[in-house]
Design a protein around this motif. Structure first.
Motif, PDB file in Angstrom:
ATOM      1  N   THR A 245      60.267  19.915  -2.479  1.00 15.94           N
ATOM      2  CA  THR A 245      59.388  20.082  -1.317  1.00 15.94           C
ATOM      3  C   THR A 245      58.040  19.422  -1.581  1.00 15.94           C
ATOM      4  O   THR A 245      57.453  18.781  -0.705  1.00 15.94           O
ATOM      5  CB  THR A 245      59.200  21.576  -0.992  1.00 15.94           C
ATOM      6  OG1 THR A 245      60.469  22.187  -0.797  1.00 15.94           O
ATOM      7  CG2 THR A 245      58.343  21.746   0.256  1.00 15.94           C
ATOM      8  N   ALA A 246      57.546  19.593  -2.792  1.00 15.84           N
ATOM      9  CA  ALA A 246      56.273  18.978  -3.165  1.00 15.84           C
ATOM     10  C   ALA A 246      56.338  17.455  -3.060  1.00 15.84           C
ATOM     11  O   ALA A 246      55.397  16.805  -2.596  1.00 15.84           O
ATOM     12  CB  ALA A 246      55.892  19.397  -4.585  1.00 15.84           C
ATOM     13  N   LEU A 247      57.473  16.888  -3.467  1.00 14.04           N
ATOM     14  CA  LEU A 247      57.633  15.436  -3.396  1.00 14.04           C
ATOM     15  C   LEU A 247      57.590  14.937  -1.957  1.00 14.04           C
ATOM     16  O   LEU A 247      56.999  13.900  -1.664  1.00 14.04           O
ATOM     17  CB  LEU A 247      58.956  15.026  -4.063  1.00 14.04           C
ATOM     18  CG  LEU A 247      58.974  15.030  -5.592  1.00 14.04           C
ATOM     19  CD1 LEU A 247      60.379  14.763  -6.107  1.00 14.04           C
ATOM     20  CD2 LEU A 247      57.992  13.979  -6.125  1.00 14.04           C
ATOM     21  N   PHE A 248      58.213  15.678  -1.045  1.00 15.28           N
ATOM     22  CA  PHE A 248      58.188  15.299   0.370  1.00 15.28           C
ATOM     23  C   PHE A 248      56.741  15.301   0.897  1.00 15.28           C
ATOM     24  O   PHE A 248      56.330  14.392   1.616  1.00 15.28           O
ATOM     25  CB  PHE A 248      59.056  16.259   1.194  1.00 15.28           C
ATOM     26  CG  PHE A 248      60.529  15.975   1.103  1.00 15.28           C
ATOM     27  CD1 PHE A 248      61.037  14.751   1.516  1.00 15.28           C
ATOM     28  CD2 PHE A 248      61.409  16.933   0.602  1.00 15.28           C
ATOM     29  CE1 PHE A 248      62.402  14.496   1.448  1.00 15.28           C
ATOM     30  CE2 PHE A 248      62.768  16.680   0.526  1.00 15.28           C
ATOM     31  CZ  PHE A 248      63.265  15.455   0.952  1.00 15.28           C
ATOM     32  N   ILE A 249      55.982  16.337   0.546  1.00 20.21           N
ATOM     33  CA  ILE A 249      54.594  16.447   1.026  1.00 20.21           C
ATOM     34  C   ILE A 249      53.723  15.344   0.425  1.00 20.21           C
ATOM     35  O   ILE A 249      52.910  14.720   1.117  1.00 20.21           O
ATOM     36  CB  ILE A 249      54.016  17.832   0.685  1.00 20.21           C
ATOM     37  CG1 ILE A 249      54.832  18.924   1.383  1.00 20.21           C
ATOM     38  CG2 ILE A 249      52.545  17.917   1.093  1.00 20.21           C
ATOM     39  CD1 ILE A 249      54.433  20.335   0.990  1.00 20.21           C
ATOM     40  N   MET A 250      53.881  15.076  -0.857  1.00 16.65           N
ATOM     41  CA  MET A 250      53.099  14.027  -1.523  1.00 16.65           C
ATOM     42  C   MET A 250      53.392  12.667  -0.894  1.00 16.65           C
ATOM     43  O   MET A 250      52.503  11.842  -0.703  1.00 16.65           O
ATOM     44  CB  MET A 250      53.408  14.020  -3.018  1.00 16.65           C
ATOM     45  CG  MET A 250      52.881  15.255  -3.748  1.00 16.65           C
ATOM     46  SD  MET A 250      53.643  15.534  -5.380  1.00 16.65           S
ATOM     47  CE  MET A 250      53.108  14.090  -6.277  1.00 16.65           C
ATOM     48  N   THR A 251      54.659  12.431  -0.590  1.00 21.22           N
ATOM     49  CA  THR A 251      55.045  11.158   0.030  1.00 21.22           C
ATOM     50  C   THR A 251      54.445  11.034   1.420  1.00 21.22           C
ATOM     51  O   THR A 251      53.948   9.967   1.816  1.00 21.22           O
ATOM     52  CB  THR A 251      56.571  11.049   0.116  1.00 21.22           C
ATOM     53  OG1 THR A 251      57.127  11.163  -1.188  1.00 21.22           O
ATOM     54  CG2 THR A 251      56.976   9.721   0.742  1.00 21.22           C
ATOM     55  N   LYS A 252      54.439  12.133   2.178  1.00 19.95           N
ATOM     56  CA  LYS A 252      53.882  12.126   3.532  1.00 19.95           C
ATOM     57  C   LYS A 252      52.396  11.796   3.513  1.00 19.95           C
ATOM     58  O   LYS A 252      51.896  11.041   4.353  1.00 19.95           O
ATOM     59  CB  LYS A 252      54.113  13.485   4.190  1.00 19.95           C
ATOM     60  CG  LYS A 252      53.514  13.610   5.579  1.00 19.95           C
ATOM     61  CD  LYS A 252      53.733  14.998   6.149  1.00 19.95           C
ATOM     62  CE  LYS A 252      53.052  15.151   7.511  1.00 19.95           C
ATOM     63  NZ  LYS A 252      53.234  16.519   8.065  1.00 19.95           N
ATOM     64  N   HIS A 253      51.673  12.350   2.552  1.00 21.15           N
ATOM     65  CA  HIS A 253      50.227  12.134   2.466  1.00 21.15           C
ATOM     66  C   HIS A 253      49.869  10.841   1.721  1.00 21.15           C
ATOM     67  O   HIS A 253      48.700  10.483   1.642  1.00 21.15           O
ATOM     68  CB  HIS A 253      49.554  13.319   1.774  1.00 21.15           C
ATOM     69  CG  HIS A 253      49.431  14.539   2.650  1.00 21.15           C
ATOM     70  ND1 HIS A 253      48.312  14.795   3.410  1.00 21.15           N
ATOM     71  CD2 HIS A 253      50.289  15.557   2.880  1.00 21.15           C
ATOM     72  CE1 HIS A 253      48.484  15.931   4.070  1.00 21.15           C
ATOM     73  NE2 HIS A 253      49.689  16.420   3.774  1.00 21.15           N
ATOM     74  N   GLU A 254      50.880  10.190   1.169  1.00 21.09           N
ATOM     75  CA  GLU A 254      50.675   8.933   0.431  1.00 21.09           C
ATOM     76  C   GLU A 254      49.651   9.111  -0.682  1.00 21.09           C
ATOM     77  O   GLU A 254      48.710   8.327  -0.842  1.00 21.09           O
ATOM     78  CB  GLU A 254      50.225   7.811   1.383  1.00 21.09           C
ATOM     79  CG  GLU A 254      51.261   7.472   2.430  1.00 21.09           C
ATOM     80  CD  GLU A 254      50.806   6.342   3.339  1.00 21.09           C
ATOM     81  OE1 GLU A 254      49.596   6.080   3.393  1.00 21.09           O
ATOM     82  OE2 GLU A 254      51.661   5.725   3.977  1.00 21.09           O
ATOM     83  N   ILE A 255      49.815  10.187  -1.429  1.00 19.28           N
ATOM     84  CA  ILE A 255      48.925  10.470  -2.539  1.00 19.28           C
ATOM     85  C   ILE A 255      49.756  11.062  -3.668  1.00 19.28           C
ATOM     86  O   ILE A 255      50.697  11.826  -3.421  1.00 19.28           O
ATOM     87  CB  ILE A 255      47.792  11.428  -2.101  1.00 19.28           C
ATOM     88  CG1 ILE A 255      46.693  11.486  -3.156  1.00 19.28           C
ATOM     89  CG2 ILE A 255      48.306  12.802  -1.781  1.00 19.28           C
ATOM     90  CD1 ILE A 255      45.428  12.149  -2.646  1.00 19.28           C
ATOM     91  N   GLY A 256      49.453  10.711  -4.895  1.00 24.11           N
ATOM     92  CA  GLY A 256      50.311  11.090  -6.016  1.00 24.11           C
ATOM     93  C   GLY A 256      50.009  12.430  -6.636  1.00 24.11           C
ATOM     94  O   GLY A 256      50.168  12.597  -7.856  1.00 24.11           O
ATOM     95  N   ALA A 257      49.532  13.380  -5.832  1.00 31.74           N
ATOM     96  CA  ALA A 257      49.248  14.710  -6.365  1.00 31.74           C
ATOM     97  C   ALA A 257      49.210  15.709  -5.229  1.00 31.74           C
ATOM     98  O   ALA A 257      49.095  15.331  -4.046  1.00 31.74           O
ATOM     99  CB  ALA A 257      47.928  14.711  -7.128  1.00 31.74           C
ATOM    100  N   ILE A 258      49.298  16.996  -5.590  1.00 30.08           N
ATOM    101  CA  ILE A 258      49.274  18.053  -4.580  1.00 30.08           C
ATOM    102  C   ILE A 258      48.636  19.300  -5.193  1.00 30.08           C
ATOM    103  O   ILE A 258      48.831  19.595  -6.380  1.00 30.08           O
ATOM    104  CB  ILE A 258      50.703  18.354  -4.077  1.00 30.08           C
ATOM    105  CG1 ILE A 258      50.662  19.275  -2.868  1.00 30.08           C
ATOM    106  CG2 ILE A 258      51.563  18.906  -5.188  1.00 30.08           C
ATOM    107  CD1 ILE A 258      52.015  19.409  -2.175  1.00 30.08           C
ATOM    108  N   SER A 259      47.839  20.000  -4.393  1.00 30.76           N
ATOM    109  CA  SER A 259      47.208  21.235  -4.865  1.00 30.76           C
ATOM    110  C   SER A 259      48.175  22.400  -4.696  1.00 30.76           C
ATOM    111  O   SER A 259      48.738  22.600  -3.617  1.00 30.76           O
ATOM    112  CB  SER A 259      45.928  21.516  -4.077  1.00 30.76           C
ATOM    113  OG  SER A 259      44.947  20.528  -4.303  1.00 30.76           O
ATOM    114  N   VAL A 260      48.338  23.155  -5.764  1.00 36.67           N
ATOM    115  CA  VAL A 260      49.189  24.345  -5.723  1.00 36.67           C
ATOM    116  C   VAL A 260      48.296  25.550  -5.420  1.00 36.67           C
ATOM    117  O   VAL A 260      47.274  25.756  -6.094  1.00 36.67           O
ATOM    118  CB  VAL A 260      49.925  24.547  -7.050  1.00 36.67           C
ATOM    119  CG1 VAL A 260      50.798  25.807  -6.990  1.00 36.67           C
ATOM    120  CG2 VAL A 260      50.779  23.331  -7.375  1.00 36.67           C
ATOM    121  N   ILE A 261      48.651  26.327  -4.406  1.00 39.62           N
ATOM    122  CA  ILE A 261      47.820  27.452  -3.973  1.00 39.62           C
ATOM    123  C   ILE A 261      48.629  28.744  -3.972  1.00 39.62           C
ATOM    124  O   ILE A 261      49.854  28.715  -3.984  1.00 39.62           O
ATOM    125  CB  ILE A 261      47.244  27.210  -2.559  1.00 39.62           C
ATOM    126  CG1 ILE A 261      48.394  26.982  -1.560  1.00 39.62           C
ATOM    127  CG2 ILE A 261      46.286  26.025  -2.556  1.00 39.62           C
ATOM    128  CD1 ILE A 261      47.939  26.835  -0.112  1.00 39.62           C
TER     129      ILE A 261
END
Length: 346
Positions: A245-261
């Motif tokens: 799921t994280a990979l899908f979101i990172m790809t959508k935002h075109e950024i190689g990282a994601i904040s975990v909350i």
């Protein structure tokens, strides 16, 4: 019918001569001429050091104590120098405006107030357009500084303070076009403006205030909060969600990282595509792992009220390419990339 052909033929011959002459001129060496002009103007500027006297102190103190603005006027090439001086004065903390002398006697003198100081520039000191301003300026009651060649000129005699550049030889063999004299005047104007900045204790932060769109302005004024207002990238994922799921979101935002909350939107850690790649070399079923199992729990972050320039410094020091931006409650509100900051000129 023959006459037009003859004229046309002559025209072709003249055109070829012009082309050949232009070609010959392109092969000439003009470097000595350019060097000679630069040397003459440079020496003239340096020679001005010997002409500086207490009149400069009087002029600077007059402008320093001015409750209004510095109004600078000049005609022709002197007018162009006056405009440049206005730009320099204004950007370094001395309110200034340009008064075109011809427009001045047709109503623009109304912009001059008693608390202003007027700088009149005229190499000869006899420019009629400048001299026509003096009766009204005298009635208004402003103090006047004259920048002239000859202090005994009409302008020199009428000004309260005279800054004489002396007789300078114009550059070029003809010595006709204003070149050296305007260069000297421009340098003198820069010196006056910068002396005023030191007298006022003008700082780089003050300069940035007048140049908000410049590089210095961005470095000293632009906050992270103002910067992220221009961007909408804030990829987040809640603990318990899977890596795929994280990979899908990172790809959508075109950024190689994601904040975990967490469930309260508080920042837990940072998951990067590098973390996921490394996990593939060590673990099985990586895509089905929970994001909190692979994220960095102590990443580099920054608060929204920091200066934008601090972000770039921090990212370079810590050698990271992305950084989460947190609010006062430690909730992620944006994600900044180092490339975006570089593109802004920070």
């Amino acid at each position: 019918m023959l006459e037009p052909k003859i004229k046309r033929g002559k025209s072709i011959i003249i055109s070829r001569d012009a082309i050949e002459k232009t070609a010959r001129s392109k092969s000439a060496d003009y470097i000595p001429i350019v060097k000679r002009v630069l040397e003459k103007e440079g020496m003239a500027v340096l020679d001005q050091r010997n002409r500086i006297d207490h009149s400069v102190n009087k002029a600077i103190n007059l402008m320093l104590n001015c409750k209004g603005r510095v109004v600078i006027t000049g005609i022709g090439k002197s007018g162009i120098i006056a405009r440049k001086m206005v730009a320099t004065f204004s950007s370094t903390g001395t309110p200034a405006l340009f008064l075109h002398p011809a427009e001045g006697v047709h109503g623009d003198l109304g912009m001059v107030m008693k608390d202003d100081v007027v700088i009149a520039i005229s190499n000869s000191g006899e420019s009629a357009e400048i001299l026509h301003l003096f009766p009204t300026l005298t009635q208004i009651g402003v103090k006047m500084i004259g920048i002239v060649k000859n202090p005994d000129s009409s302008l020199g005699k009428r000004a309260d303070i005279v800054l004489s550049i002396g007789t300078v030889e114009e550059a070029g063999k003809l010595g006709l076009a204003p070149t050296t004299s305007t260069t000297v005047t421009l340098a003198l104007g820069d010196a006056l403006a910068l002396a005023l900045t030191e007298a006022r204790g003008f700082k780089s932060e003050d300069f940035a205030l007048y140049h908000p769109s410049g590089t210095l302005g961005k470095k000293l004024l632009l906050t992270v909060g103002e910067l992220i207002a221009r961007r909408d990238k804030n990829p987040t994922i809640t603990i318990g969600d899977k890596i795929k799921t994280a990979l899908f979101i990172m790809t959508k935002h075109e950024i190689g990282a994601i904040s975990v909350i967490d469930e309260s939107n508080r920042f837990i850690g940072l998951l990067s595509d590098g973390d996921i790649r490394r996990a593939f070399t060590e673990l099985n079923d990586v895509l089905d792992k929970n994001v909190e199992d692979l994220c960095n729990r102590n990443p580099v972050t920054i608060k929204y009220d920091n200066l934008a320039s601090d972000v770039l410094i921090l990212m370079k020091e810590k050698r990271v390419s992305v950084i989460p931006v947190l609010d006062d409650l430690d909730c992620p509100i944006s994600m900044l990339q180092i490339q975006s900051l570089i593109e802004l000129g920070l």
